[in-house]
Motif scaffolding. Sequence first.
Motif, mmCIF file in Angstrom:
data_model
loop_
_atom_site.group_PDB
_atom_site.id
_atom_site.type_symbol
_atom_site.label_atom_id
_atom_site.label_comp_id
_atom_site.label_asym_id
_atom_site.label_seq_id
_atom_site.Cartn_x
_atom_site.Cartn_y
_atom_site.Cartn_z
ATOM 1 N N GLY A 188 -23.848 -9.225 -31.319
ATOM 2 C CA GLY A 188 -23.230 -8.984 -30.010
ATOM 3 C C GLY A 188 -21.724 -8.815 -30.100
ATOM 4 N N LEU A 189 -21.062 -9.716 -30.839
ATOM 5 C CA LEU A 189 -19.609 -9.630 -30.987
ATOM 6 C C LEU A 189 -19.196 -8.357 -31.736
ATOM 7 C CD1 LEU A 189 -18.691 -13.338 -31.823
ATOM 8 C CD2 LEU A 189 -18.162 -12.087 -29.724
ATOM 9 N N THR A 190 -19.978 -7.990 -32.746
ATOM 10 C CA THR A 190 -19.673 -6.764 -33.496
ATOM 11 C C THR A 190 -19.787 -5.543 -32.601
ATOM 12 O OG1 THR A 190 -20.490 -7.777 -35.539
ATOM 13 C CG2 THR A 190 -20.282 -5.383 -35.514
ATOM 14 N N LEU A 191 -20.798 -5.527 -31.746
ATOM 15 C CA LEU A 191 -20.951 -4.406 -30.820
ATOM 16 C C LEU A 191 -19.791 -4.345 -29.830
ATOM 17 C CD1 LEU A 191 -24.786 -4.501 -30.078
ATOM 18 C CD2 LEU A 191 -23.527 -2.895 -31.518
ATOM 19 N N VAL A 192 -19.337 -5.519 -29.357
ATOM 20 C CA VAL A 192 -18.174 -5.544 -28.466
ATOM 21 C C VAL A 192 -16.951 -4.995 -29.191
ATOM 22 C CG1 VAL A 192 -16.572 -7.050 -27.229
ATOM 23 C CG2 VAL A 192 -19.039 -7.437 -27.048
ATOM 24 N N GLN A 193 -16.781 -5.400 -30.439
ATOM 25 C CA GLN A 193 -15.647 -4.944 -31.235
ATOM 26 C C GLN A 193 -15.632 -3.419 -31.367
ATOM 27 O OE1 GLN A 193 -15.877 -5.477 -35.546
ATOM 28 N NE2 GLN A 193 -13.887 -6.522 -35.459
ATOM 29 N N TYR A 194 -16.763 -2.859 -31.789
ATOM 30 C CA TYR A 194 -16.813 -1.408 -31.997
ATOM 31 C C TYR A 194 -16.802 -0.644 -30.670
ATOM 32 C CZ TYR A 194 -17.491 -1.754 -37.027
ATOM 33 O OH TYR A 194 -17.308 -1.983 -38.360
ATOM 34 N N PHE A 195 -17.401 -1.245 -29.632
ATOM 35 C CA PHE A 195 -17.343 -0.597 -28.320
ATOM 36 C C PHE A 195 -15.897 -0.503 -27.839
ATOM 37 C CE2 PHE A 195 -17.199 -0.704 -23.688
ATOM 38 C CZ PHE A 195 -18.036 0.362 -23.367
ATOM 39 N N ALA A 196 -15.116 -1.559 -28.053
ATOM 40 C CA ALA A 196 -13.706 -1.543 -27.645
ATOM 41 C C ALA A 196 -12.926 -0.494 -28.441
ATOM 42 C CB ALA A 196 -13.092 -2.926 -27.838
ATOM 43 N N LEU A 197 -13.195 -0.398 -29.742
ATOM 44 C CA LEU A 197 -12.524 0.619 -30.557
ATOM 45 C C LEU A 197 -12.899 2.020 -30.078
ATOM 46 C CD1 LEU A 197 -12.962 -0.941 -34.122
ATOM 47 C CD2 LEU A 197 -10.875 -0.875 -32.745
ATOM 48 N N LEU A 198 -14.177 2.209 -29.762
ATOM 49 C CA LEU A 198 -14.627 3.504 -29.260
ATOM 50 C C LEU A 198 -13.980 3.831 -27.922
ATOM 51 C CD1 LEU A 198 -16.627 5.914 -29.610
ATOM 52 C CD2 LEU A 198 -18.283 4.545 -28.319
ATOM 53 N N ALA A 199 -13.934 2.840 -27.030
ATOM 54 C CA ALA A 199 -13.317 3.054 -25.717
ATOM 55 C C ALA A 199 -11.836 3.372 -25.852
ATOM 56 C CB ALA A 199 -13.512 1.812 -24.844
ATOM 57 N N ALA A 200 -11.152 2.704 -26.786
ATOM 58 C CA ALA A 200 -9.735 2.982 -27.003
ATOM 59 C C ALA A 200 -9.527 4.423 -27.456
ATOM 60 C CB ALA A 200 -9.162 2.013 -28.037
ATOM 61 N N LEU A 201 -10.388 4.903 -28.356
ATOM 62 C CA LEU A 201 -10.277 6.289 -28.809
ATOM 63 C C LEU A 201 -10.585 7.269 -27.681
ATOM 64 C CD1 LEU A 201 -11.901 6.250 -32.371
ATOM 65 C CD2 LEU A 201 -9.484 6.167 -31.757
ATOM 66 N N LEU A 202 -11.591 6.953 -26.867
ATOM 67 C CA LEU A 202 -11.930 7.834 -25.746
ATOM 68 C C LEU A 202 -10.811 7.881 -24.719
ATOM 69 C CD1 LEU A 202 -15.705 6.957 -25.232
ATOM 70 C CD2 LEU A 202 -14.761 9.108 -26.065
ATOM 71 N N ARG A 203 -10.194 6.738 -24.460
ATOM 72 C CA ARG A 203 -9.061 6.717 -23.533
ATOM 73 C C ARG A 203 -7.893 7.521 -24.090
ATOM 74 N NH1 ARG A 203 -8.535 5.930 -18.493
ATOM 75 N NH2 ARG A 203 -6.571 4.804 -18.728
ATOM 76 N N SER A 204 -7.681 7.407 -25.398
ATOM 77 C CA SER A 204 -6.632 8.192 -26.036
ATOM 78 C C SER A 204 -6.935 9.679 -25.927
ATOM 79 C CB SER A 204 -6.512 7.787 -27.502
ATOM 80 O OG SER A 204 -5.576 8.596 -28.176
ATOM 81 N N PHE A 205 -8.211 10.044 -26.117
ATOM 82 C CA PHE A 205 -8.623 11.434 -25.990
ATOM 83 C C PHE A 205 -8.437 11.921 -24.555
ATOM 84 C CE2 PHE A 205 -12.198 14.527 -25.388
ATOM 85 C CZ PHE A 205 -11.647 15.547 -26.143
ATOM 86 N N GLN A 206 -8.793 11.077 -23.585
ATOM 87 C CA GLN A 206 -8.603 11.435 -22.187
ATOM 88 C C GLN A 206 -7.128 11.675 -21.879
ATOM 89 O OE1 GLN A 206 -8.964 8.287 -19.259
ATOM 90 N NE2 GLN A 206 -10.063 9.630 -17.860
#
Length: 389
Positions: A188-206
């Motif tokens: 669960g924590l690993t998924l939160v970690q990678y989800f946050a990294l993914l969201a950060a990249l998507l926000r940067s892309f946006q």
Amino acid sequence: MLSHQAIHAIGAAVYLVFCALFLWLRGIPRTNPGAGWWATALLFACAGHVEYLLQLLSDAGPPTEAVYAALKVLEAACLVAGMIRCFRLSVDLRLVALASFAIEAWIWLGLLHGATPDSRGLTLVGVSVLVQLATAWIALRFRDKLNARWMTVAGAASLLLALHWALVYPIIAWFPVWSSRGFLLGVGLTLVQYFALLAALLRSFQQRLLLAESSALDMAFRDPLTGLNNRRYMNSLFDNALLLATRPHHLVAVLCIDLDDFKSINDQAGHMAGDEVLKVVAERLTHATRSTDICARLGGDEFVAICTQLDQPEQAHAIASKLLKALAEPIVAAERAWAMQASIGISFYPRHGHTLTELLEHADRAMYEVKHAGKHGYRIYPEQAMAGG
């Protein structure tokens, strides 16, 4: 409570989905380079869970446990390498590769020399704690360089993962059932970690898309040489600007401004000198008008000033005189001072027209009347020409 098999099956499937998302991001031009490394990390994480699942189903021995530990070490190496590349830190990735190779060698040499599973587990715990602490430090230290909110979440998840790994053996020794619950918590924590990294990249892309859109609109509505608005801007937004800028009994003045004898500058000093003069003219037009007014370049040496919220037509006289005086100041270009003069034609909304086309046409006629009368002055359509002061 989910079984070990279910936890690893779900973890492997979700990691594979996240891996595909990071790979998709990696395929977008100029995407943050961390995406590729994190996709690789997730691929190793997925492989690790599949390996552990097979180990549980087949009751395999130490070699399979060593493979799981080796895959987790590779995942950790790619995770921290992604953080380094994400923020372009001055850390040589060869050091990360060398450290990974040393740990892998330790795991396999230990297997050959009869090391216990607990020793491999402690090695994995030590590596995981150090990597998660490094990941948390990088995410929190440099969070403003990507997306502060999501990188803070990633940093917090990394800290919790470091704590989780550090306490896993003591908790299991005291509370054996924690073995399955701990795995579930770790996933669960690993998924939160990678989800946050993914969201950060998507926000940067946006953000990149928004900046690109803003830049495209700016290029579409601005003259590239002077930075003033262009004809397209006026045609697109004049009616809206008119509604916002006028009130009952107010006037809008449209001033067509043409530089006198500008061609002689290009002929004598070249087009680069002419461009420098046009830039200075644009600056002076902007400074000589109010913030509520619109200055635009139509092309060549033709400019327009749309002056809003005028109480009396006489205010246009003061504006035109101010513009002529500002433009008359010598402009230095190509190591020479050029004394500029201008001819200005003026039309009023609603007196001389209700559309921009009509107002520009009438102001243009008035401007050419000034040209024919000897230049350097202004005329209000269809009134008498006035000399510049």
